[in-house]
Motif scaffolding. Structure first.
Motif, PDB file in Angstrom:
ATOM      1  N   GLN A 128       0.857  -1.181   0.000  1.00  0.00           N
ATOM      2  CA  GLN A 128       0.000   0.000   0.000  1.00  0.00           C
ATOM      3  C   GLN A 128       0.900   1.240   0.000  1.00  0.00           C
ATOM      4  O   GLN A 128       1.693   1.432   0.926  1.00  0.00           O
ATOM      5  CB  GLN A 128      -0.880   0.022   1.264  1.00  0.00           C
ATOM      6  CG  GLN A 128      -1.595  -1.284   1.566  1.00  0.00           C
ATOM      7  CD  GLN A 128      -2.723  -1.580   0.598  1.00  0.00           C
ATOM      8  OE1 GLN A 128      -3.416  -0.664   0.151  1.00  0.00           O
ATOM      9  NE2 GLN A 128      -2.905  -2.840   0.272  1.00  0.00           N
ATOM     10  N   VAL A 129       0.792   2.034  -1.048  1.00  0.00           N
ATOM     11  CA  VAL A 129       1.639   3.224  -1.179  1.00  0.00           C
ATOM     12  C   VAL A 129       0.747   4.463  -1.221  1.00  0.00           C
ATOM     13  O   VAL A 129      -0.103   4.600  -2.114  1.00  0.00           O
ATOM     14  CB  VAL A 129       2.519   3.164  -2.443  1.00  0.00           C
ATOM     15  CG1 VAL A 129       3.451   4.374  -2.498  1.00  0.00           C
ATOM     16  CG2 VAL A 129       3.339   1.871  -2.482  1.00  0.00           C
ATOM     17  N   TRP A 130       0.933   5.337  -0.236  1.00  0.00           N
ATOM     18  CA  TRP A 130       0.201   6.607  -0.207  1.00  0.00           C
ATOM     19  C   TRP A 130       1.073   7.696  -0.830  1.00  0.00           C
ATOM     20  O   TRP A 130       2.204   7.902  -0.434  1.00  0.00           O
ATOM     21  CB  TRP A 130      -0.141   7.004   1.226  1.00  0.00           C
ATOM     22  CG  TRP A 130      -1.285   6.236   1.804  1.00  0.00           C
ATOM     23  CD1 TRP A 130      -1.218   5.104   2.559  1.00  0.00           C
ATOM     24  CD2 TRP A 130      -2.677   6.529   1.657  1.00  0.00           C
ATOM     25  NE1 TRP A 130      -2.472   4.667   2.902  1.00  0.00           N
ATOM     26  CE2 TRP A 130      -3.401   5.536   2.363  1.00  0.00           C
ATOM     27  CE3 TRP A 130      -3.388   7.541   1.007  1.00  0.00           C
ATOM     28  CZ2 TRP A 130      -4.789   5.527   2.432  1.00  0.00           C
ATOM     29  CZ3 TRP A 130      -4.775   7.532   1.077  1.00  0.00           C
ATOM     30  CH2 TRP A 130      -5.461   6.536   1.777  1.00  0.00           C
ATOM     31  N   LEU A 190      -4.104   6.532  -2.612  1.00  0.00           N
ATOM     32  CA  LEU A 190      -3.618   5.201  -2.278  1.00  0.00           C
ATOM     33  C   LEU A 190      -3.389   4.386  -3.543  1.00  0.00           C
ATOM     34  O   LEU A 190      -4.266   4.295  -4.417  1.00  0.00           O
ATOM     35  CB  LEU A 190      -4.628   4.477  -1.383  1.00  0.00           C
ATOM     36  CG  LEU A 190      -4.274   3.018  -1.017  1.00  0.00           C
ATOM     37  CD1 LEU A 190      -2.977   2.975  -0.209  1.00  0.00           C
ATOM     38  CD2 LEU A 190      -5.424   2.373  -0.253  1.00  0.00           C
ATOM     39  N   PHE A 191      -2.203   3.798  -3.659  1.00  0.00           N
ATOM     40  CA  PHE A 191      -1.865   2.906  -4.767  1.00  0.00           C
ATOM     41  C   PHE A 191      -1.517   1.541  -4.201  1.00  0.00           C
ATOM     42  O   PHE A 191      -0.965   1.425  -3.107  1.00  0.00           O
ATOM     43  CB  PHE A 191      -0.663   3.435  -5.554  1.00  0.00           C
ATOM     44  CG  PHE A 191      -0.916   4.751  -6.242  1.00  0.00           C
ATOM     45  CD1 PHE A 191      -1.365   4.796  -7.547  1.00  0.00           C
ATOM     46  CD2 PHE A 191      -0.695   5.955  -5.575  1.00  0.00           C
ATOM     47  CE1 PHE A 191      -1.594   6.010  -8.181  1.00  0.00           C
ATOM     48  CE2 PHE A 191      -0.915   7.175  -6.197  1.00  0.00           C
ATOM     49  CZ  PHE A 191      -1.364   7.200  -7.504  1.00  0.00           C
ATOM     50  N   GLN A 192      -1.810   0.510  -4.960  1.00  0.00           N
ATOM     51  CA  GLN A 192      -1.397  -0.839  -4.617  1.00  0.00           C
ATOM     52  C   GLN A 192      -0.449  -1.340  -5.694  1.00  0.00           C
ATOM     53  O   GLN A 192      -0.739  -1.231  -6.881  1.00  0.00           O
ATOM     54  CB  GLN A 192      -2.603  -1.779  -4.502  1.00  0.00           C
ATOM     55  CG  GLN A 192      -3.524  -1.445  -3.335  1.00  0.00           C
ATOM     56  CD  GLN A 192      -4.599  -2.491  -3.125  1.00  0.00           C
ATOM     57  OE1 GLN A 192      -4.834  -3.330  -3.989  1.00  0.00           O
ATOM     58  NE2 GLN A 192      -5.246  -2.453  -1.974  1.00  0.00           N
ATOM     59  N   ALA A 235       6.262  -2.089   7.623  1.00  0.00           N
ATOM     60  CA  ALA A 235       4.905  -1.556   7.777  1.00  0.00           C
ATOM     61  C   ALA A 235       4.025  -1.989   6.617  1.00  0.00           C
ATOM     62  O   ALA A 235       4.497  -2.327   5.529  1.00  0.00           O
ATOM     63  CB  ALA A 235       4.948  -0.035   7.870  1.00  0.00           C
ATOM     64  N   ALA A 236       2.724  -1.983   6.847  1.00  0.00           N
ATOM     65  CA  ALA A 236       1.781  -2.372   5.798  1.00  0.00           C
ATOM     66  C   ALA A 236       1.641  -1.285   4.748  1.00  0.00           C
ATOM     67  O   ALA A 236       1.155  -1.544   3.650  1.00  0.00           O
ATOM     68  CB  ALA A 236       0.419  -2.677   6.418  1.00  0.00           C
ATOM     69  N   GLU A 237       2.039  -0.066   5.089  1.00  0.00           N
ATOM     70  CA  GLU A 237       1.886   1.054   4.168  1.00  0.00           C
ATOM     71  C   GLU A 237       3.207   1.811   4.032  1.00  0.00           C
ATOM     72  O   GLU A 237       4.023   1.837   4.954  1.00  0.00           O
ATOM     73  CB  GLU A 237       0.810   2.014   4.668  1.00  0.00           C
ATOM     74  CG  GLU A 237      -0.577   1.411   4.746  1.00  0.00           C
ATOM     75  CD  GLU A 237      -1.599   2.410   5.261  1.00  0.00           C
ATOM     76  OE1 GLU A 237      -2.791   2.115   5.170  1.00  0.00           O
ATOM     77  OE2 GLU A 237      -1.181   3.487   5.751  1.00  0.00           O
ATOM     78  N   VAL A 238       3.391   2.396   2.865  1.00  0.00           N
ATOM     79  CA  VAL A 238       4.529   3.275   2.615  1.00  0.00           C
ATOM     80  C   VAL A 238       3.973   4.631   2.199  1.00  0.00           C
ATOM     81  O   VAL A 238       3.069   4.703   1.358  1.00  0.00           O
ATOM     82  CB  VAL A 238       5.448   2.716   1.506  1.00  0.00           C
ATOM     83  CG1 VAL A 238       6.575   3.701   1.195  1.00  0.00           C
ATOM     84  CG2 VAL A 238       6.014   1.365   1.911  1.00  0.00           C
ATOM     85  N   ARG A 239       4.500   5.686   2.781  1.00  0.00           N
ATOM     86  CA  ARG A 239       4.025   7.032   2.442  1.00  0.00           C
ATOM     87  C   ARG A 239       5.154   7.818   1.779  1.00  0.00           C
ATOM     88  O   ARG A 239       6.261   7.906   2.314  1.00  0.00           O
ATOM     89  CB  ARG A 239       3.529   7.769   3.693  1.00  0.00           C
ATOM     90  CG  ARG A 239       2.298   7.129   4.302  1.00  0.00           C
ATOM     91  CD  ARG A 239       1.758   7.892   5.480  1.00  0.00           C
ATOM     92  NE  ARG A 239       0.532   7.265   5.987  1.00  0.00           N
ATOM     93  CZ  ARG A 239      -0.695   7.549   5.549  1.00  0.00           C
ATOM     94  NH1 ARG A 239      -0.844   8.485   4.611  1.00  0.00           N
ATOM     95  NH2 ARG A 239      -1.755   6.929   6.041  1.00  0.00           N
ATOM     96  N   GLY A 256       1.458   7.376 -10.462  1.00  0.00           N
ATOM     97  CA  GLY A 256       0.589   6.524 -11.277  1.00  0.00           C
ATOM     98  C   GLY A 256       1.191   6.237 -12.633  1.00  0.00           C
ATOM     99  O   GLY A 256       1.137   5.101 -13.131  1.00  0.00           O
ATOM    100  N   THR A 257       1.785   7.257 -13.247  1.00  0.00           N
ATOM    101  CA  THR A 257       2.471   7.053 -14.523  1.00  0.00           C
ATOM    102  C   THR A 257       3.627   6.078 -14.358  1.00  0.00           C
ATOM    103  O   THR A 257       3.819   5.180 -15.189  1.00  0.00           O
ATOM    104  CB  THR A 257       2.996   8.396 -15.060  1.00  0.00           C
ATOM    105  OG1 THR A 257       1.890   9.250 -15.368  1.00  0.00           O
ATOM    106  CG2 THR A 257       3.849   8.194 -16.301  1.00  0.00           C
ATOM    107  N   ALA A 258       4.390   6.233 -13.291  1.00  0.00           N
ATOM    108  CA  ALA A 258       5.521   5.342 -13.049  1.00  0.00           C
ATOM    109  C   ALA A 258       5.060   3.890 -12.944  1.00  0.00           C
ATOM    110  O   ALA A 258       5.658   2.987 -13.549  1.00  0.00           O
ATOM    111  CB  ALA A 258       6.267   5.760 -11.790  1.00  0.00           C
ATOM    112  N   LEU A 259       3.998   3.628 -12.199  1.00  0.00           N
ATOM    113  CA  LEU A 259       3.504   2.261 -12.059  1.00  0.00           C
ATOM    114  C   LEU A 259       3.077   1.689 -13.408  1.00  0.00           C
ATOM    115  O   LEU A 259       3.334   0.519 -13.710  1.00  0.00           O
ATOM    116  CB  LEU A 259       2.326   2.227 -11.092  1.00  0.00           C
ATOM    117  CG  LEU A 259       2.643   2.317  -9.591  1.00  0.00           C
ATOM    118  CD1 LEU A 259       1.363   2.207  -8.779  1.00  0.00           C
ATOM    119  CD2 LEU A 259       3.636   1.247  -9.172  1.00  0.00           C
TER     120      LEU A 259
END
Length: 458
Positions: free
Chosen positions: A10-12, A17-19, A45-49, A59-62
């Protein structure tokens, strides 16, 4: 027990939020690779910010990391992609940006890459600017970007005609490569070919500003030259390197993503479908996926960081295939059915492939050009006809937004505009007989040579 499915990270980013698959992020991003291997609390951690990036840029990078090719037209989209490539340390994203450089975005990408320290993108954008229209330099805002462009050399149009090996005791003044001196409107001698080299039915390609010659023949029996030859313009020197494992001539040779590809060809008068890849770093050839069919002299071109080849089928069908390195496969892209469809050259510009084929009624003094758009999947025909040279087939090279073509009479320079070619200027024709291979090289400052004069024909 077999491992279960990978749990997405999970990336904020900027409130969004992106997965994303951890393996994907680790493979392609130095930032995430360092994070997840660091043992830090954030890595567990479950999330990265990520507070330093924009959501749209991430989003473009993903999308790019997952193999997509998003269309980035707006300035903000390009700037955010450059920022992400630099922050995430994502070479795949940086390479994608290099592949989409055009005259519309080269100045912006050059400035942005200079600001964010993205050297490969800076270098590619600066090279494009150096080869393009003069006004592109004026669009640069950063002094360091302007200085970087000014320190580069423009590419030069170079040609070599058909030659076979010659005994050392025979002086042959025609066995040379020549370059176009556009200021003086003359073709000048650049370098003599090695005595053992043959350009008859040879593969000729550039890679890393070096010229490679592979698989020429000599004699009526088409004996294949055993060695390959590489010319380095920096020192004006030739060196030898191994030939492919499978002797071959009349192949397509392409310099692509740091390697040479010897595609198809013929041996002992038998067409082949095998393809070999040469890595200059190791000096070794290796086989890759075969072509879908045996092919000789297949036109190939590169567009948007993709390698394409034309194959010819019965019933006047032109088939375009793409070689996908990651899959080691040749994938079909398009087909075109045209009377006298057989083509002998292909070049690319932006999202378009231009396939040059012989003219109507088997008129080999003229040729026609069909354009395939990779985005729309549509074919169109360019208006008018183009001229082959006397005794040679059409050859062309794209530099920036212009196309260079050459024959015995004249060198013609066209502007590519909205899918058509508009004649810009006419220069001196190539003064030597024989079929031509043409390419671009960046020559050292002050390179000169004697004017290449016409030689008597036998």
């Amino acid at each position: 027990m077999p491992p279960g499915p990978e749990v997405p990270v999970q990336v904020w980013v900027d409130g969004h939020l992106f997965q994303a698959e951890q393996s994907l992020l680790v493979e392609h991003c130095g930032f995430f690779r360092g994070l997840f291997r660091s043992g830090m609390r954030e890595a567990r951690a479950a999330e990265v910010r990520l507070g330093a990036l924009s959501a749209s840029g991430f989003g473009t990078a993903l999308r790019v990391l997952r193999g997509e090719r998003p269309a980035l037209a707006a300035d903000d989209e390009l700037l955010q992609a450059v920022e992400c490539a630099a922050f995430l340390q994502a070479p795949v994203l940086a390479r994608f940006l290099e592949h989409i450089i055009t005259s519309d975005n080269c100045s912006l990408l050059c400035d942005a890459a200079a600001a964010f320290g993205l050297h490969d993108v800076l270098h590619s954008a600066a090279l494009f600017i150096r080869d393009g229209a003069h006004e592109l330099v004026a669009e640069l805002e950063l002094p360091e970007a302007r200085a970087y462009v000014a320190a580069l050399r423009p590419s030069t149009y170079v040609a070599v005609s058909t030659h076979t090996p010659t005994p050392g005791f025979l002086e042959d003044a025609s066995r040379t490569m020549c370059f176009l001196d556009e200021e003086e409107d003359a073709w000048r001698t650049l370098a003599a070919l090695p005595l053992e080299a043959s350009t008859l039915l040879a593969g000729v390609a550039t890679l890393g500003n070096k010229l490679y010659i592979v698989g020429g023949v000599c004699g009526a029996s088409k004996e294949v030259v055993e060695l390959g030859f590489c010319y380095d313009p920096e020192g004006g020197t030739w060196c030898e390197f191994p030939s492919p494992h499978q002797p071959r001539y009349d192949m397509a040779l392409a310099g692509f993503e740091g390697r040479l590809y010897a595609i198809g060809g013929e041996f002992q008068r038998t067409p082949m479908s095998s393809v070999e890849c040469y890595d200059p770093a190791t000096g070794c050839w290796s086989f890759v996926a075969d072509l879908p069919q045996p092919a000789t002299g297949s036109p190939c071109a590169q567009a948007r960081g993709r390698l394409f080849v034309c194959l010819w089928r019965p019933a006047d069908i032109t088939a375009v295939f793409e070689y996908v390195v990651q899959m080691d496969k040749w994938l079909p892209v398009a087909e075109l059915c045209r009377s006298q469809s057989y083509g002998h050259f292909m070049v690319a510009h932006r999202d378009s492939l231009y396939v040059v084929r012989n003219g109507p009624s088997d008129d080999f003094l003229h040729c026609a050009i069909d354009c395939f758009n990779l985005v729309t999947g549509q074919w169109t025909s360019l208006p008018g006809q183009f001229v082959n040279s006397k005794g040679a087939l059409f050859t062309s090279v794209v530099r920036g937004d212009t196309v260079y073509t050459v024959n015995r009479v004249s060198t013609l320079v066209y502007a590519i505009e909205d899918g058509t070619w508009r004649l810009l200027r006419e220069k001196a024709g190539f003064p030597r007989p024989g079929s031509l291979q043409t390419f671009l090289l960046r020559l050292p400052p002050g390179t000169t040579g004697p004017v290449a004069t016409a030689l008597p024909e036998l």
